[in-house]
Scaffold this motif. Structure first.
Motif, mmCIF file in Angstrom:
data_model
loop_
_atom_site.group_PDB
_atom_site.id
_atom_site.type_symbol
_atom_site.label_atom_id
_atom_site.label_comp_id
_atom_site.label_asym_id
_atom_site.label_seq_id
_atom_site.Cartn_x
_atom_site.Cartn_y
_atom_site.Cartn_z
ATOM 1 N N LYS A 64 0.810 -1.220 0.000
ATOM 2 C CA LYS A 64 0.000 0.000 0.000
ATOM 3 C C LYS A 64 0.844 1.271 0.000
ATOM 4 O O LYS A 64 0.359 2.341 -0.349
ATOM 5 C CB LYS A 64 -0.933 0.006 1.213
ATOM 6 N N GLY A 65 2.107 1.143 0.355
ATOM 7 C CA GLY A 65 3.004 2.300 0.329
ATOM 8 C C GLY A 65 3.867 2.348 -0.913
ATOM 9 O O GLY A 65 4.928 2.968 -0.913
ATOM 10 N N TRP A 66 3.388 1.755 -1.996
ATOM 11 C CA TRP A 66 4.208 1.609 -3.205
ATOM 12 C C TRP A 66 4.682 2.941 -3.778
ATOM 13 O O TRP A 66 5.738 3.016 -4.405
ATOM 14 C CB TRP A 66 3.431 0.823 -4.272
ATOM 15 N N PHE A 67 3.922 4.031 -3.554
ATOM 16 C CA PHE A 67 4.295 5.320 -4.132
ATOM 17 C C PHE A 67 5.093 6.191 -3.160
ATOM 18 O O PHE A 67 5.493 7.301 -3.506
ATOM 19 C CB PHE A 67 3.033 6.072 -4.584
ATOM 20 N N CYS A 68 5.357 5.681 -1.973
ATOM 21 C CA CYS A 68 6.104 6.455 -0.976
ATOM 22 C C CYS A 68 7.478 6.930 -1.462
ATOM 23 O O CYS A 68 7.927 8.005 -1.049
ATOM 24 C CB CYS A 68 6.259 5.642 0.304
ATOM 25 N N PRO A 69 8.191 6.178 -2.313
ATOM 26 C CA PRO A 69 9.505 6.663 -2.762
ATOM 27 C C PRO A 69 9.471 8.032 -3.429
ATOM 28 O O PRO A 69 10.474 8.751 -3.401
ATOM 29 C CB PRO A 69 9.953 5.576 -3.748
ATOM 30 N N TYR A 70 8.343 8.407 -4.026
ATOM 31 C CA TYR A 70 8.253 9.748 -4.619
ATOM 32 C C TYR A 70 8.447 10.813 -3.543
ATOM 33 O O TYR A 70 9.167 11.800 -3.740
ATOM 34 C CB TYR A 70 6.908 9.938 -5.322
ATOM 35 N N LEU A 71 7.799 10.614 -2.400
ATOM 36 C CA LEU A 71 7.928 11.567 -1.302
ATOM 37 C C LEU A 71 9.296 11.454 -0.648
ATOM 38 O O LEU A 71 9.935 12.460 -0.326
ATOM 39 C CB LEU A 71 6.819 11.327 -0.271
ATOM 40 N N PHE A 72 9.765 10.233 -0.465
ATOM 41 C CA PHE A 72 11.080 10.006 0.139
ATOM 42 C C PHE A 72 12.181 10.678 -0.674
ATOM 43 O O PHE A 72 13.100 11.292 -0.120
ATOM 44 C CB PHE A 72 11.334 8.503 0.242
ATOM 45 N N ALA A 73 12.079 10.593 -1.997
ATOM 46 C CA ALA A 73 13.111 11.166 -2.869
ATOM 47 C C ALA A 73 13.218 12.674 -2.714
ATOM 48 O O ALA A 73 14.293 13.250 -2.896
ATOM 49 C CB ALA A 73 12.817 10.806 -4.323
ATOM 50 N N SER A 74 12.110 13.319 -2.362
ATOM 51 C CA SER A 74 12.099 14.775 -2.210
ATOM 52 C C SER A 74 12.134 15.193 -0.743
ATOM 53 O O SER A 74 11.633 16.256 -0.378
ATOM 54 C CB SER A 74 10.873 15.368 -2.913
ATOM 55 N N ALA A 75 12.736 14.347 0.103
ATOM 56 C CA ALA A 75 12.992 14.653 1.520
ATOM 57 C C ALA A 75 11.724 14.862 2.335
ATOM 58 O O ALA A 75 11.711 15.615 3.301
ATOM 59 C CB ALA A 75 13.909 15.874 1.641
ATOM 60 N N ALA B 255 20.974 1.855 -9.826
ATOM 61 C CA ALA B 255 21.360 0.634 -9.104
ATOM 62 C C ALA B 255 20.207 -0.046 -8.370
ATOM 63 O O ALA B 255 20.436 -0.809 -7.433
ATOM 64 C CB ALA B 255 22.483 0.949 -8.108
ATOM 65 N N ASP B 256 18.971 0.225 -8.789
ATOM 66 C CA ASP B 256 17.799 -0.376 -8.142
ATOM 67 C C ASP B 256 17.749 -0.090 -6.648
ATOM 68 O O ASP B 256 17.223 -0.888 -5.862
ATOM 69 C CB ASP B 256 17.773 -1.894 -8.374
ATOM 70 N N MET B 257 18.290 1.056 -6.249
ATOM 71 C CA MET B 257 18.299 1.444 -4.836
ATOM 72 C C MET B 257 17.616 2.800 -4.685
ATOM 73 O O MET B 257 18.024 3.786 -5.317
ATOM 74 C CB MET B 257 19.740 1.521 -4.304
ATOM 75 N N TRP B 258 16.579 2.841 -3.832
ATOM 76 C CA TRP B 258 15.831 4.088 -3.680
ATOM 77 C C TRP B 258 16.656 5.180 -3.017
ATOM 78 O O TRP B 258 16.365 6.368 -3.176
ATOM 79 C CB TRP B 258 14.548 3.834 -2.892
ATOM 80 N N SER B 259 17.691 4.806 -2.304
ATOM 81 C CA SER B 259 18.545 5.820 -1.680
ATOM 82 C C SER B 259 19.221 6.700 -2.725
ATOM 83 O O SER B 259 19.556 7.855 -2.452
ATOM 84 C CB SER B 259 19.604 5.153 -0.792
ATOM 85 N N THR B 260 19.412 6.180 -3.946
ATOM 86 C CA THR B 260 20.042 6.986 -4.999
ATOM 87 C C THR B 260 19.103 8.063 -5.531
ATOM 88 O O THR B 260 19.548 8.997 -6.198
ATOM 89 C CB THR B 260 20.498 6.097 -6.171
ATOM 90 N N SER B 261 17.807 7.926 -5.250
ATOM 91 C CA SER B 261 16.835 8.918 -5.721
ATOM 92 C C SER B 261 16.762 10.134 -4.801
ATOM 93 O O SER B 261 16.301 11.198 -5.215
ATOM 94 C CB SER B 261 15.443 8.284 -5.832
ATOM 95 N N ARG B 262 17.195 9.955 -3.554
ATOM 96 C CA ARG B 262 17.112 11.055 -2.584
ATOM 97 C C ARG B 262 18.392 11.885 -2.660
ATOM 98 O O ARG B 262 19.308 11.756 -1.848
ATOM 99 C CB ARG B 262 16.892 10.511 -1.175
ATOM 100 N N ARG B 263 18.436 12.767 -3.627
ATOM 101 C CA ARG B 263 19.607 13.603 -3.865
ATOM 102 C C ARG B 263 19.368 15.000 -3.293
ATOM 103 O O ARG B 263 18.255 15.528 -3.374
ATOM 104 C CB ARG B 263 19.897 13.676 -5.365
ATOM 105 N N PRO B 264 20.386 15.623 -2.719
ATOM 106 C CA PRO B 264 20.218 16.955 -2.113
ATOM 107 C C PRO B 264 19.694 17.978 -3.119
ATOM 108 O O PRO B 264 20.274 18.160 -4.192
ATOM 109 C CB PRO B 264 21.636 17.309 -1.656
#
Length: 250
Positions: A41-52, A120-129
């Motif tokens: 149910k949280g499948w779209f959370c990375p969009y928010l995570f990526a933008s801090a 690299a299939d890692m969501w941490s790479t999407s959270r850029r400053p």
């Protein structure tokens, strides 16, 4: 019904000046979950995570729609809506969809999409400053819907059902309580949209029958997603567990 013949992948940047804040999420149609370990149910959370903007989705409950109300990024969220609209191969609108034309209220674009991390299939790479980076996948067999909305509409929202769940439920012989059902998802989305649609700003030719028109529009999106089972060779990097229906206000 449209059939998917092409998938367009877009790398988008979400500009922000945030240092990490909690996202204001509000849930519609809450009911107890049957699986507290499920995180689909949280499948779209990375969009928010990526933008801090850190989302917190409770495991104990499921819901019909997750709404995000802030923090709002003018250059990020609105531009995201504009991008999804302009890059969609087909669109169905209940008002003038052009963001440059003032219709007296906001609009909302509703699309079926998939998301992937930057590298690299890692969501941490999407959270850029300063600029979250994420890849969106748009399918030409799933039209974008545009409706006018009131000031009750969130910045963005999503249906909790993923493409993986939709496929599983589509072929289930004996579906369990709480398992995916296309009619149920259709009802969840339509009931929620009916609470935020601005009827007075709907095109006059469809205003009197907007309920039926909206219902058919949502059906086209859901059916387009369900038909993707026949198009697997085209889907490429589309992750079924990170694909579903999202809504952006603009």
């Amino acid at each position: 019904m449209l059939q998917t013949t092409n998938v367009k992948s877009l790398q988008v940047g979400i500009k922000h000046k945030l240092m990490g804040v909690d996202a204001d999420l509000r849930f519609v149609g809450i009911y107890p979950t049957r699986d507290t370990q499920d995180c689909n149910k949280g499948w779209f959370c990375p969009y928010l995570f990526a933008s801090a903007r850190t989302p917190l989705v409770p495991r104990a409950n499921d819901f019909s729609v997750c709404q995000f109300f802030g923090p709002f990024l003018g250059e990020g969220d609105y531009q995201m809506a504009h991008k999804l609209l302009s890059e969609s191969a087909h669109s169905l609108s209940m008002c003038d969809p052009n963001p440059h034309n003032d219709i007296g209220t906001n609009r909302m674009v509703i699309v079926f999409t998939g998301i992937s991390p930057f590298r690299a299939d890692m969501w941490s790479t999407s959270r850029r400053p300063g600029c979250g980076t994420i890849i969106f996948h748009l399918l030409d067999g799933c039209p974008a819907l545009i409706i006018p909305v009131t000031n009750k509409a969130p910045v963005c929202a999503w249906s909790p059902w993923t493409l993986a769940q939709m496929r599983q439920g589509q072929y289930a012989m004996n579906p369990l309580p709480g398992q995916y059902n296309a009619e149920w998802q259709h009802e969840q989305i339509c009931e929620w949209l009916d609470t935020i649609v601005s009827v007075q700003h709907i095109t006059a030719t469809v205003r009197d029958r907007y309920v039926d028109v909206l219902s058919r529009m949502v059906s086209l999106v859901i059916n387009g997603a369900l038909a993707l089972e026949k198009c697997k060779p085209l889907l490429g990097k589309l992750d079924p567990e990170r694909s579903g229906i999202v809504m952006f206000r603009y």
